[in-house]
Design an enzyme around this catalytic site. Structure first.
Site, short mmCIF file in Angstrom:
data_model
loop_
_atom_site.label_atom_id
_atom_site.label_comp_id
_atom_site.label_asym_id
_atom_site.label_seq_id
_atom_site.Cartn_x
_atom_site.Cartn_y
_atom_site.Cartn_z
N TYR A 161 42.43 -7.77 1.87
CA TYR A 161 42.35 -7.78 2.47
C TYR A 161 41.30 -9.20 3.06
O TYR A 161 40.94 -9.95 3.72
CB TYR A 161 41.43 -6.75 4.08
CG TYR A 161 41.25 -7.15 5.88
CD1 TYR A 161 42.28 -7.36 5.89
CD2 TYR A 161 39.85 -7.31 5.86
CE1 TYR A 161 42.19 -7.82 7.79
CE2 TYR A 161 39.38 -7.14 7.09
CZ TYR A 161 40.67 -7.45 7.99
OH TYR A 161 40.31 -7.48 9.37
N LYS A 165 40.87 -13.03 4.24
CA LYS A 165 39.78 -13.81 4.72
C LYS A 165 39.55 -14.51 4.53
O LYS A 165 39.04 -16.12 5.06
CB LYS A 165 39.53 -12.83 5.39
CG LYS A 165 40.57 -11.53 6.39
CD LYS A 165 40.99 -11.89 7.21
CE LYS A 165 41.62 -11.35 8.95
NZ LYS A 165 42.14 -11.76 9.82
N THR A 196 39.38 -1.66 18.43
CA THR A 196 40.47 -1.99 18.30
C THR A 196 41.73 -1.04 18.04
O THR A 196 40.93 -0.08 17.45
CB THR A 196 41.68 -2.66 18.62
OG1 THR A 196 41.26 -3.40 17.22
CG2 THR A 196 40.30 -4.09 18.80
P1 NAP Z 1 44.94 -5.32 16.35
O1 NAP Z 1 44.94 -4.13 17.31
O2 NAP Z 1 45.14 -4.16 15.10
O3 NAP Z 1 46.35 -6.03 16.36
C1 NAP Z 1 46.97 -6.88 15.57
C2 NAP Z 1 47.62 -7.20 16.01
O4 NAP Z 1 48.32 -8.32 15.25
C3 NAP Z 1 48.64 -6.53 16.84
O5 NAP Z 1 49.22 -8.18 18.22
C4 NAP Z 1 49.74 -6.88 16.39
O6 NAP Z 1 51.73 -7.55 17.08
C5 NAP Z 1 50.21 -8.86 15.30
N1 NAP Z 1 51.10 -8.65 13.73
C6 NAP Z 1 50.14 -7.63 12.53
N2 NAP Z 1 51.46 -8.21 12.39
C7 NAP Z 1 52.30 -9.35 12.63
C8 NAP Z 1 53.71 -10.20 11.80
N3 NAP Z 1 53.84 -9.35 11.32
N4 NAP Z 1 53.92 -10.88 12.85
C9 NAP Z 1 53.58 -10.89 13.73
N5 NAP Z 1 52.19 -10.34 14.77
C10 NAP Z 1 51.59 -9.19 13.91
O7 NAP Z 1 44.60 -5.99 15.41
P2 NAP Z 1 42.72 -6.25 15.93
O8 NAP Z 1 41.77 -5.62 15.97
O9 NAP Z 1 43.49 -7.07 17.58
O10 NAP Z 1 42.88 -7.86 15.16
C11 NAP Z 1 42.84 -8.99 15.67
C12 NAP Z 1 42.97 -9.76 14.40
O11 NAP Z 1 41.41 -10.21 13.94
C13 NAP Z 1 43.03 -9.87 13.49
O12 NAP Z 1 43.31 -11.10 12.28
C14 NAP Z 1 42.18 -8.73 12.42
O13 NAP Z 1 41.96 -8.93 10.96
C15 NAP Z 1 41.02 -9.30 13.16
N6 NAP Z 1 40.11 -8.05 12.75
C16 NAP Z 1 39.73 -7.11 13.32
C17 NAP Z 1 38.29 -6.63 13.53
C18 NAP Z 1 38.80 -5.05 13.72
O14 NAP Z 1 37.38 -4.10 13.54
N7 NAP Z 1 39.51 -4.56 14.74
C19 NAP Z 1 37.36 -7.10 12.57
C20 NAP Z 1 37.65 -8.17 12.00
C21 NAP Z 1 38.77 -9.06 12.67
P3 NAP Z 1 52.75 -6.52 16.76
O15 NAP Z 1 52.80 -5.30 16.15
O16 NAP Z 1 53.48 -6.49 18.11
O17 NAP Z 1 53.07 -7.54 15.93
#
Ligand code: NAP
Length: 265
Positions: A161, A165, A196
């Protein structure tokens, strides 16, 4: 509001990958609030439909969806033209879709590495390739990559990861320079732990592996943030909305950390 009563992003079409839930849904909502029509792309059509109808009703903007696995370049090459046909060429792209799975380095096999790199890096490459030509032609564009604090620092047990990133931030910086005089800006937003599904899974993983309670697992994540709390998706979303505005034209190649002071790059 612009002179004449038009919302600032009213003429824009924003594509938000992973827009059906979590940070992506909040981003789509923030951009819609500024008047943008939005397209949501991810695998789960039901989640996309539910979020699309909520945003359409709440903000009165046009919303399109396309169900696609963004790790599949051919699927991206169908999904972007589909939403462009519905709402016009995308002028804003938010590469938000991502996956976070932890695994000790010596237990992470090639398939595991490929999955993380394909989702957290290559999906953004494919989507950017699909939208950039039209942005260059119109001399205006915003590409915003949702990276992470893990794109700027190392954390144990998430080597793949972190590598993906960090690479996404490298892509951001290099493409920003390549497009620097074109009207297209390229930036990254780097959240800390955000409330999330992704963080819920991390908490459950910690509980399972360390036998801690839910509260103890949450506080081990929260302790990284000097403000002592999880970030809200709307905080990340409003940062994306700010970077999307006309007046953010001189901000390019930047990583905006949304993490309560966790990192000061
Ligand atoms: P989440 O709730 O797990 O959502 C992930 C999203 O990515 C979902 O909408 C999922 O949709 C989509 N996705 C995953 N694999 C995919 C694929 N192969 N094709 C198309 N869509 C895909 O995560 P989140 O927390 O909202 O994270 C969003 C972004 O923020 C990510 O890039 C994550 O790395 C980043 N981030 C999150 C955090 C945190 O603490 N939550 C911190 C830093 C960065 P489907 O399942 O419908 O495909």
């Amino acid at each position: 509001m612009e002179p004449g009563g038009e919302l600032e992003l009213a003429r824009h079409h924003a594509v938000v990958t992973g827009g059906g839930r979590g940070i992506g849904a909040a981003i789509a909502e923030s951009l819609a609030k500024l008047g943008a029509s939005v397209s949501l792309i991810s695998r789960n059509a039901e989640a996309l439909e539910a979020t699309a109808s909520r945003i359409g009703e709440n903000h009165g903007v046009k919303v399109a969806i396309a169900a696609a696995d963004l790790t599949d370049q051919a699927a991206v090459q169908k999904a972007i033209p589909k939403v462009a046909d519905a709402l016009g060429p995308p002028t804003i792209l938010v590469n938000n879709a991502g996956v976070a799975v932890s695994s000790p380095f010596l237990r992470s096999d090639t398939a595991f590495w490929r999955k993380l790199l394909d989702t957290d890096l290559m999906a953004a490459v494919y989507c950017t390739q699909a939208v950039l030509p039209a942005m260059l032609e119109s001399n205006w564009g915003r590409i915003i990559n949702i990276a992470s604090t893990a794109g700027l620092s190392g954390y144990a047990y998430i080597t793949a990861y972190c590598a993906a990133k960090h690479a996404l931030i490298g892509l951001t910086r290099a493409l920003a320079m390549e497009t620097v005089r074109t009207g297209v800006t390229v930036n990254a937003v780097c959240p800390g732990y955000t409330e999330t599904d992704m963080t819920t899974h991390s908490v459950e993983n910690i509980m399972q592996k360390t036998h801690r309670t839910r509260e103890e697992a949450i506080s081990s994540l929260v302790s990284r943030n000097p403000q002592g709390r999880l970030i809200q998706p709307s905080e990340v979303a409003d940062t994306v909305a700010w970077l999307s505005r006309d007046n953010a034209a001189s901000i390019t190649g930047q990583c905006i950390v949304v993490a309560g002071g966790e990192l000061m790059p």
